[in-house]
Structures are given as C-alpha cells and as structure tokens.
Design an enzyme around this catalytic site. Structure first.
Site, mmCIF file in Angstrom:
data_model
loop_
_atom_site.group_PDB
_atom_site.id
_atom_site.type_symbol
_atom_site.label_atom_id
_atom_site.label_comp_id
_atom_site.label_asym_id
_atom_site.label_seq_id
_atom_site.Cartn_x
_atom_site.Cartn_y
_atom_site.Cartn_z
ATOM 1 N N HIS A 51 45.481 -39.531 6.523
ATOM 2 C CA HIS A 51 44.305 -38.987 6.267
ATOM 3 C C HIS A 51 42.875 -39.433 6.780
ATOM 4 O O HIS A 51 42.118 -40.264 6.271
ATOM 5 C CB HIS A 51 43.730 -38.654 4.620
ATOM 6 N N HIS A 53 39.378 -38.580 9.485
ATOM 7 C CA HIS A 53 38.742 -37.405 10.235
ATOM 8 C C HIS A 53 37.945 -38.332 11.336
ATOM 9 O O HIS A 53 37.167 -39.070 11.433
ATOM 10 C CB HIS A 53 37.439 -37.026 9.425
ATOM 11 N N LEU A 54 38.620 -37.819 12.642
ATOM 12 C CA LEU A 54 38.096 -38.341 14.106
ATOM 13 C C LEU A 54 37.112 -37.519 14.477
ATOM 14 O O LEU A 54 36.463 -37.873 15.514
ATOM 15 C CB LEU A 54 39.523 -38.454 14.969
ATOM 16 N N ARG A 55 37.016 -36.284 14.199
ATOM 17 C CA ARG A 55 35.893 -35.545 14.520
ATOM 18 C C ARG A 55 35.799 -34.768 15.972
ATOM 19 O O ARG A 55 34.933 -33.855 16.205
ATOM 20 C CB ARG A 55 34.257 -36.204 14.209
ATOM 21 N N ASN A 85 39.841 -30.368 10.743
ATOM 22 C CA ASN A 85 38.612 -29.667 10.572
ATOM 23 C C ASN A 85 37.685 -30.180 11.530
ATOM 24 O O ASN A 85 36.516 -30.753 11.484
ATOM 25 C CB ASN A 85 37.917 -29.872 9.247
ATOM 26 N N ASP A 145 42.150 -29.361 4.862
ATOM 27 C CA ASP A 145 41.099 -30.444 4.144
ATOM 28 C C ASP A 145 39.806 -30.144 4.618
ATOM 29 O O ASP A 145 39.258 -30.029 5.490
ATOM 30 C CB ASP A 145 41.640 -31.794 4.335
ATOM 31 N N HIS A 225 43.579 -36.777 -1.734
ATOM 32 C CA HIS A 225 42.617 -37.313 -2.547
ATOM 33 C C HIS A 225 42.575 -37.443 -4.029
ATOM 34 O O HIS A 225 41.339 -36.711 -4.646
ATOM 35 C CB HIS A 225 41.320 -37.328 -1.827
ATOM 36 N N ASP A 303 40.504 -41.081 3.821
ATOM 37 C CA ASP A 303 39.864 -39.948 3.860
ATOM 38 C C ASP A 303 38.488 -40.457 4.780
ATOM 39 O O ASP A 303 37.296 -40.028 4.313
ATOM 40 C CB ASP A 303 39.191 -39.410 2.373
ATOM 41 N N HIS A 307 29.765 -39.695 9.395
ATOM 42 C CA HIS A 307 28.808 -38.500 9.535
ATOM 43 C C HIS A 307 27.667 -39.461 10.331
ATOM 44 O O HIS A 307 27.483 -40.496 10.062
ATOM 45 C CB HIS A 307 28.130 -38.445 8.422
#
Length: 428
Positions: A51, A53-55, A85, A145, A225, A303, A307
């Site tokens: 899980h 997030h590589l964006r 996402n 997710d 999560h 997770d 940002h």
C-alpha cells in the site's frame, strides 16, 4: 559478493555469498575477497509494501516513481504496490503499464501497480480489470483506495471478476454516509475540539459486509488500513470461518493515538496527524497490536501518502489526509511490536515481506533467505536510536508525524536481486 557477519532473522552470525542475483551460499567464514561487513546486522528478506502512494502520474509535486522508490529502498523495501488514485487514475492497461515501466526504469525497487476497481474511482462502473491483469504490469491487486466501493452489487461483481485470474480486491472500508465532513476519530477528543467525528462503525460496517460478500462468491478480499478494535473482532470472526480474507495495519495506527490532535508538541489542530482512517484511541492501538501478533491482521502496510507542504501546513479542515511512512516503517514496528515483546524478527519478516508478497502474488519477493533464493535482502541494525529528520528523507514530501521523535533501528543496506540500492544507509 560476500556479506559478512549478519544474523538472518536474528539468528547466529553467518556470511552470505551473492552470485548472479541469487543467494549462492550461506555459512560461517566463507572464502572470498569482494565483501562487505554487515556488522552483526539482522538480515531480513527485502520488505514488500502492499500500500504505497507514488503519486505519478499527475501529482509529481508530491512524489514521483523515482523519489518514491528511493524512499522505499531507504526503508528496506525491495517491492511496493503503487495505489491507483493518480491523475489519470490507474483504471486502464495503459496507465498501469506506464507506472510499471517507470518502476523498471528507475530500479530502486520493484513497482507493482494496483488497478482501480471502478472507472475514475467513482464507484459507478467496473474498470478494465481483465485488461489490467493481462497487461505487462500483470496487475493482481485492485483498489479504489481513498474511496470505498460502497455499492454492494458493484463490490460483489468485482470480487467475482477477479477470481478468473486469482486477483484480490483491497477495500478502503469507509461508509461514506457515516463520514460526511468527518475530521478525526469520533470520541472524547473530537468533542472537546469541536471537530466532526469519524465513527468506528463506518469502517466496521463495510468490513462485515465485504467479508460476507467474499465468502458468498468464494473470492479473495483484502482489508486496507484496519484501525479499530471492532474491526479486529469482525476479522477474527470471519477468519474463524475459513474465509479467504486478509488485512493490513499501518505503522502509525500501531503507535499513535487521537490524543495527539489535541496534545501535539506544537499545540492542538496540527494537520500532520490528519489521516484516513483517523488515528484512534489507545484501546484501539492495543487491539491492533494484539491482532497483528496473533495473525488476525496479516501484514503491516505503510499507506505512504506524500503531500507537498502547502497541502498539509494549513488549517485543519483544509489539510490533506495522509502521512509518509516508507522510511520509518521498520523502526515504528520495532518500537510498537518488537520492543514490547509481541513479535520477534521472524514475525516481522512474515508480516512485512513474506505475507505481503504472497497476497500480491509476487513470485520473486518475500522469499526465505536460503540458497537459491533471489538476493532481495534488507540489513537492519536494531541497536541504534535516531532522531527522525524529515529533511534527510529521499521522499519529495516531509509530512511525517515522527519529526523530532527518537526511534529505534536503522536500515544499513538494501539489496535488490543482489544489487545494492542502499549501503551504509545511503542510496547507491
């Protein structure tokens, strides 16, 4: 190459010889000259994150595949699953192949794209699950997710569809009608701070429903999560039935509580603690730790949610939800699980490498460190203690809740199929 003086899963010191990307020999005092001293570090199979997030594509200001995989390598990871996402959403074969090829190009760890369950994450129509599964990326994990697949009929169809290629649906368990405008865990602290509460039942109701659906269609379900004691009890009941259900917990849900929203070092309403699902109570944390120890919760997943500064350093209600976690995960697990006596290093390897690889159907990852296995190896020194400095992160983002905290352990080296990606804690 020979790695000298390392303790596989905390056992007695040995040497490991690597040749042609695999472990060629294990034993004491192996002959050879091309060597490095492991200094008594613990050798773990390379960590696998289910899980991340590589964006990229779309939010390269927060993270890219390059910086995200560098961050992963620094944390001891040799494989990550990149969540869907992005912008555009990874809901087609073309987008997942783009992410997969970027992972191959930068090579700090393997990147396995997660495909969206629904088109645009909108929860109305199934995405191209079969096409993504058949693509070069060979997608086996599907998740919306960040959003819940709250339509029960659509969730059933997704569970039925992925059976054809041994896929798994990873659900973000959040009933949207119970969490409209929610800002933090619903409880005493949210009441005092005047923030809209996020009730535990919003998570628990979806988990209960989806366990029943997965059992009904005979498919694989993975719960993302997990954060509440009630969710643990539902999972324990479902697993007692023999249903094919797995679950994850994040490092931050094993260590941090909702009190921090009120009592952080810089005062109340610090958005660094705003995360989805929210930080819960001390009782929830204790239940999650016990569930991870006894196998009710199968794995730890970061997770990792980067940002940019402007999205986090703002008023609470406008701040983005999420924390970076790849570079601190192993230290937090040591703090929460190993130093409390709940897990040994064999257990850590199972929950952070072996089982995540099994859930994601990764044949070359999560293998026991033995002769003939791919040389995906993490060397970790549990004896040191280090103050967390986000400015030293390889990640593009700095939104960590551990800034200034002193955590145990440090990743000494990471090897991906015998090639060093990190040595002496630094990227190669």
């Amino acid at each position: 190459m020979i790695i000298r003086n390392v303790r596989i899963l905390g056992a007695e010191p040995v040497d490991i010889r690597i040749a042609d990307g695999v472990i060629a020999e294990i034993g004491p005092d192996l002959p050879g000259q091309d060597e490095m001293d492991g200094g008594g570090a613990i050798a773990l199979p390379g960590l696998v994150d289910l899980h991340t997030h590589l964006r990229e594509p779309g939010r390269e200001d927060a993270e890219t595949v390059q910086t995200g995989t560098q961050s992963a390598a620094r944390g001891g990871y040799t494989a990550v699953h990149a969540m869907a996402n992005t912008s555009p959403v990874a809901d087609t074969a073309g987008v997942v192949e783009q992410v997969w090829r970027l992972g191959r190009e930068f090579g700090h760890c393997d990147v396995h794209p997660v495909g969206a369950v629904t088109v645009g994450l909108e929860g109305r129509q199934l995405a191209e699950l079969g096409a993504m599964a058949d693509s070069a990326a060979r997608v086996r994990v599907f998740s919306d997710d960040g959003k819940c697949v709250d339509d029960a009929v659509l969730m059933r169809r997704a569970l039925e569809y992925v059976k054809a290629f041994d896929g798994v649906v990873a659900q973000h368990a959040q009933e949207p009608r119970l969490t409209g405008g929610a800002q933090m865990n619903e409880g005493v602290v949210s009441g005092r701070l005047g923030l809209t509460g996020w009730p535990a039942v919003a998570e628990e109701a979806i988990i209960a429903r989806d366990c029943l659906l997965a059992a009904h269609v005979g498919s694989r379900l993975h719960v993302c999560h997990v954060s509440t004691a009630g969710s643990v009890e539902i999972l324990r009941w479902a697993k007692s039935k023999g249903w094919n259900i797995t679950a994850e917990v994040t490092p931050h849900h094993l260590l941090l509580t909702d009190d921090l929203v009120e009592e952080s070092p810089v005062g109340a309403y610090n958005p660094i603690y705003k995360v989805n699902p929210p930080l819960r109570t001390r009782a929830d944390v204790e239940a999650l730790r016990a569930a991870l120890a006894d196998g009710t919760i199968d794995i730890v997943a970061t997770d990792h949610a980067p940002h940019p500064v402007e999205d986090k350093e703002t008023e609470w209600s406008a701040a983005a939800m999420g924390m970076v976690g790849l570079e601190t995960a192993l230290s937090v697990v040591q703090e929460a699980m190993v130093e409390t006596g709940l897990l040994d290093w064999v257990g850590v390897a199972q929950r952070m490498s072996v089982v995540p690889a099994r859930i994601g159907r990764l044949a070359g990852q999560g293998r026991v460190l033995e002769v003939g296995a791919p040389a995906n190896i993490t060397l970790y020194d549990p004896s040191v203690r280090t103050k967390v400095d986000p400015s030293a992160f390889a990640s593009k983002s700095r939104n960590t809740p551990y800034e200034g905290m002193t955590l145990p352990g440090a990743v000494v080296a990471t090897f991906l199929r015998g090639r060093a990606t990190v040595l002496e804690g630094k990227l190669v």
